[in-house]
Write a protein that holds these residues in place. Structure first.
Motif, short mmCIF file in Angstrom:
data_model
loop_
_atom_site.label_atom_id
_atom_site.label_comp_id
_atom_site.label_asym_id
_atom_site.label_seq_id
_atom_site.Cartn_x
_atom_site.Cartn_y
_atom_site.Cartn_z
N ALA A 140 0.82 -1.21 0.00
CA ALA A 140 0.00 0.00 0.00
C ALA A 140 0.85 1.26 0.00
CB ALA A 140 -0.95 0.02 1.19
N LEU A 141 2.14 1.15 0.27
CA LEU A 141 3.02 2.31 0.10
C LEU A 141 3.05 2.77 -1.35
CD1 LEU A 141 6.09 1.39 2.34
CD2 LEU A 141 4.52 3.31 2.69
N ALA A 142 2.87 1.83 -2.28
CA ALA A 142 2.86 2.17 -3.71
C ALA A 142 1.49 2.64 -4.16
CB ALA A 142 3.30 0.96 -4.54
N HIS A 143 0.43 2.04 -3.61
CA HIS A 143 -0.94 2.39 -3.99
C HIS A 143 -1.86 1.92 -2.88
CE1 HIS A 143 -4.78 2.34 -6.13
NE2 HIS A 143 -4.24 3.17 -7.01
N PRO A 144 -2.88 2.72 -2.51
CA PRO A 144 -3.74 2.33 -1.38
C PRO A 144 -4.39 0.96 -1.53
CG PRO A 144 -4.13 4.61 -1.98
CD PRO A 144 -3.22 4.05 -3.03
N LEU A 145 -4.70 0.54 -2.75
CA LEU A 145 -5.35 -0.76 -2.95
C LEU A 145 -4.35 -1.91 -2.92
CD1 LEU A 145 -8.03 0.10 -5.66
CD2 LEU A 145 -8.29 -0.07 -3.18
N GLY A 146 -3.07 -1.59 -2.95
CA GLY A 146 -1.99 -2.52 -2.69
C GLY A 146 -2.18 -3.95 -3.14
N GLU A 147 -2.11 -4.86 -2.16
CA GLU A 147 -2.14 -6.29 -2.44
C GLU A 147 -3.46 -6.73 -3.08
OE1 GLU A 147 0.45 -5.16 0.95
OE2 GLU A 147 -1.74 -5.03 0.69
N ARG A 148 -4.54 -6.08 -2.73
CA ARG A 148 -5.83 -6.43 -3.32
C ARG A 148 -5.81 -6.18 -4.83
NH1 ARG A 148 -10.79 -4.09 -4.61
NH2 ARG A 148 -12.64 -5.32 -4.03
N ALA A 149 -5.30 -5.02 -5.23
CA ALA A 149 -5.21 -4.69 -6.65
C ALA A 149 -4.28 -5.65 -7.38
CB ALA A 149 -4.74 -3.26 -6.83
N SER A 178 3.00 -9.73 5.58
CA SER A 178 3.15 -8.33 5.98
C SER A 178 2.33 -7.41 5.10
CB SER A 178 4.63 -7.93 5.93
OG SER A 178 5.41 -8.71 6.81
N SER A 179 1.23 -7.93 4.58
CA SER A 179 0.37 -7.14 3.69
C SER A 179 -0.43 -6.11 4.48
CB SER A 179 -0.58 -8.06 2.92
OG SER A 179 -1.40 -8.79 3.83
N CYS A 180 -0.82 -5.06 3.77
CA CYS A 180 -1.69 -4.04 4.37
C CYS A 180 -3.15 -4.45 4.30
CB CYS A 180 -1.47 -2.70 3.68
SG CYS A 180 0.21 -2.07 3.88
N TRP A 181 -3.53 -5.18 3.26
CA TRP A 181 -4.87 -5.77 3.17
C TRP A 181 -4.81 -7.17 3.79
CZ3 TRP A 181 -9.35 -3.65 0.86
CH2 TRP A 181 -9.18 -2.36 0.34
N SER A 182 -5.82 -7.52 4.55
CA SER A 182 -5.80 -8.81 5.23
C SER A 182 -5.95 -9.95 4.24
CB SER A 182 -6.93 -8.87 6.27
OG SER A 182 -8.19 -9.04 5.63
N LEU A 183 -5.52 -11.11 4.65
CA LEU A 183 -5.62 -12.29 3.78
C LEU A 183 -7.08 -12.62 3.48
CD1 LEU A 183 -6.37 -15.16 5.57
CD2 LEU A 183 -4.17 -14.54 6.58
N TYR A 239 6.11 -1.43 -9.22
CA TYR A 239 6.17 -0.26 -10.11
C TYR A 239 4.81 -0.05 -10.77
CZ TYR A 239 11.28 -1.15 -9.92
OH TYR A 239 12.56 -1.37 -9.52
N GLY A 240 4.21 -1.14 -11.23
CA GLY A 240 2.91 -1.05 -11.86
C GLY A 240 1.86 -0.51 -10.91
N LEU A 241 1.88 -0.98 -9.66
CA LEU A 241 0.95 -0.47 -8.66
C LEU A 241 1.09 1.03 -8.49
CD1 LEU A 241 0.84 -2.85 -5.55
CD2 LEU A 241 -1.09 -2.09 -6.93
N ALA A 242 2.34 1.47 -8.35
CA ALA A 242 2.59 2.90 -8.15
C ALA A 242 2.18 3.71 -9.36
CB ALA A 242 4.06 3.15 -7.82
N ALA A 243 2.35 3.13 -10.55
CA ALA A 243 2.02 3.85 -11.77
C ALA A 243 0.53 4.03 -11.96
CB ALA A 243 2.61 3.13 -12.99
N LYS A 244 -0.25 2.94 -11.70
CA LYS A 244 -1.70 3.06 -11.93
C LYS A 244 -2.49 1.92 -11.30
CE LYS A 244 -4.88 4.67 -15.48
NZ LYS A 244 -5.11 4.91 -16.93
N GLY A 245 -2.15 1.54 -10.08
CA GLY A 245 -2.93 0.55 -9.38
C GLY A 245 -3.04 -0.77 -10.13
N GLN A 246 -4.23 -1.36 -10.10
CA GLN A 246 -4.45 -2.65 -10.75
C GLN A 246 -4.10 -2.62 -12.23
OE1 GLN A 246 -8.38 -4.32 -10.09
NE2 GLN A 246 -8.21 -5.70 -11.84
N ALA A 247 -4.46 -1.54 -12.93
CA ALA A 247 -4.15 -1.42 -14.35
C ALA A 247 -2.65 -1.43 -14.60
CB ALA A 247 -4.77 -0.16 -14.93
#
Length: 394
Positions: free
Chosen positions: A95-104, A121-126, A351-359
């Motif tokens: 989530a440091l890269a994007h709020p939707l982080g591991e979910r995205a 160590s994910s920000c979104w729970s399993l 990098y992809g997360l930081a650039a545009k989340g899931q996309a």
């Protein structure tokens, strides 16, 4: 820039042609201290750079007139069909890269037909990630923590949530000295200093997305510990690791984890053939060749260089995976030719997360698959399953 052309200023994701382009877009969106946390390695970053240099040094041996008009990237991963020999490695605090982080990231992997591995160590729970991707193949990564009760509880939750394999990371007995983070005074959760104020002001969209509360108030959420519990005590990443992780872990602890988990088990962080052979003897289903992307012990060999010895030691009794420096589809082809079944990526999809989340994650996966397919065509090889050492110059 090494290993590619310099991306033009103002490049947008739709025009990115390689992972380095996506990285350039990500770095425009991230404060320097966060980019350093993502990109940095242990101590002098010798291992970090060695991973790439060794991949660059490998040369192909293509075959002419061999009919590669029809090619397939499809393979399997512990019996699960996947669209390509590629998977997402566990990356903590995405989530440091994007709020939707591991979910995205998990949603992007599901859409691409590949496996994603969720970090403990994910920000979104399993549970949240599992609910978002109910039908997708998902793996869960874990460490053995000092508190065995927490370890046992998280393993049982992962099993109940439908994760198909348990990945045990064994190369983090203590936190490494990551000098970029030390120079930046980087903490978890991050807190900008006066020195970084100007950089933060230049990245206000990231500040807005990440949330002022995260930086100045309630801390960074850690989804797998007490629900969406906040990490309110700021400390260096190394200190946090040393507080929680157990440097006394042994092979017997692996046996204990096996008693809690009735599915496939993978050991991640193997860089020598003796440990690989021991893992197989202990009934491990897959050995993951990894030096933690150069983020732990510095001075280790590149993973691509130790891969053949590990493959020989495993002797077909377990699957072998590899991460470390993968930035192009041609890198994946080299690793497969040296005996890996699957290549894992970490930094590229962040990098992809930081650039545009899931996309952005989807874009990185698509780029690597397109490049791998192109490499097969140029080699004259019709399938990733056919890659072996004969396709490389010794």
């Amino acid at each position: 820039m090494r290993n590619g052309t310099v991306p033009p200023r103002g490049l947008e994701l739709s025009h990115a042609v390689n992972v380095e382009d996506v990285r350039a877009i990500a770095n425009r969106r991230l404060p320097a201290a966060v980019s350093d946390f993502i990109d940095g390695g242990g101590e002098g970053e010798i291992t970090l750079h060695r991973n790439r240099h060794s991949l660059d040094a490998i040369m192909f041996r293509p075959r002419a007139l061999s009919d590669a008009s029809t090619r397939t990237l499809a393979t399997t991963m512990l019996g699960t069909p996947v669209s390509a020999p590629l998977a997402l490695a566990p990356v903590g605090l995405a989530a440091l890269a994007h709020p939707l982080g591991e979910r995205a990231a998990a949603l992007a992997a599901a859409g691409a037909g590949i496996v994603s591995t969720l970090s403990s160590s994910s920000c979104w729970s399993l549970e949240e990630v599992a609910e978002a991707t109910p039908d997708a193949p998902k793996w869960f990564q874990i460490y053995v923590w000092r508190d065995r009760g927490i370890t046992s509880d998280v393993v049982q939750r992962a099993r109940a949530s439908g994760y198909k394999a348990l990945v045990v990371t064994v190369d983090v007995p203590v936190g490494a000295r990551r000098e970029r983070d030390l120079h930046n005074g980087f903490t978890i959760p991050p807190r900008p200093t006066w020195r970084h104020t100007g950089d933060m002001l230049g990245h206000l969209p990231w500040v807005a997305r990440f949330g002022w509360d995260e930086m100045f108030g309630h801390g960074l959420t850690m989804g797998n510990f007490g629900g969406k519990a906040a990490v309110t005590q700021r400390m260096a990443f190394m200190e946090r690791v040393n507080q929680r992780f157990d440097p006394g872990m042994t092979w017997d602890d692996l046996e204990w984890l096996r008693s809690l988990w009735d599915g496939p088990m993978v050991v991640k962080g193997i860089t020598n053939e003796r440990d690989a052979a021991e893992a197989v003897a202990r009934g491990i289903d897959a050995v993951w060749v990894s030096n933690h992307g150069g983020r732990q012990l510095d001075g280790l060999p590149a993973t691509i260089d130790v891969l053949p010895a590990v493959v020989d030691a495993v002797d077909g009794k377990a699957e072998v995976y590899m991460d470390g420096g993968i930035r192009r589809g041609s890198d994946i082809a080299k690793a497969l030719a040296r005996g890996a079944r699957i290549c894992m990526i970490g930094r590229p999809y962040i990098y992809g997360l930081a650039a545009k989340g899931q996309a952005g994650v989807t874009k990185v996966i698509e780029l690597l698959k397109e490049q791998l397919d192109n490499t097969l065509a140029l080699l004259g090889c019709a399938s990733v399953e056919a890659l072996d050492q004969d396709w490389l110059r010794s």
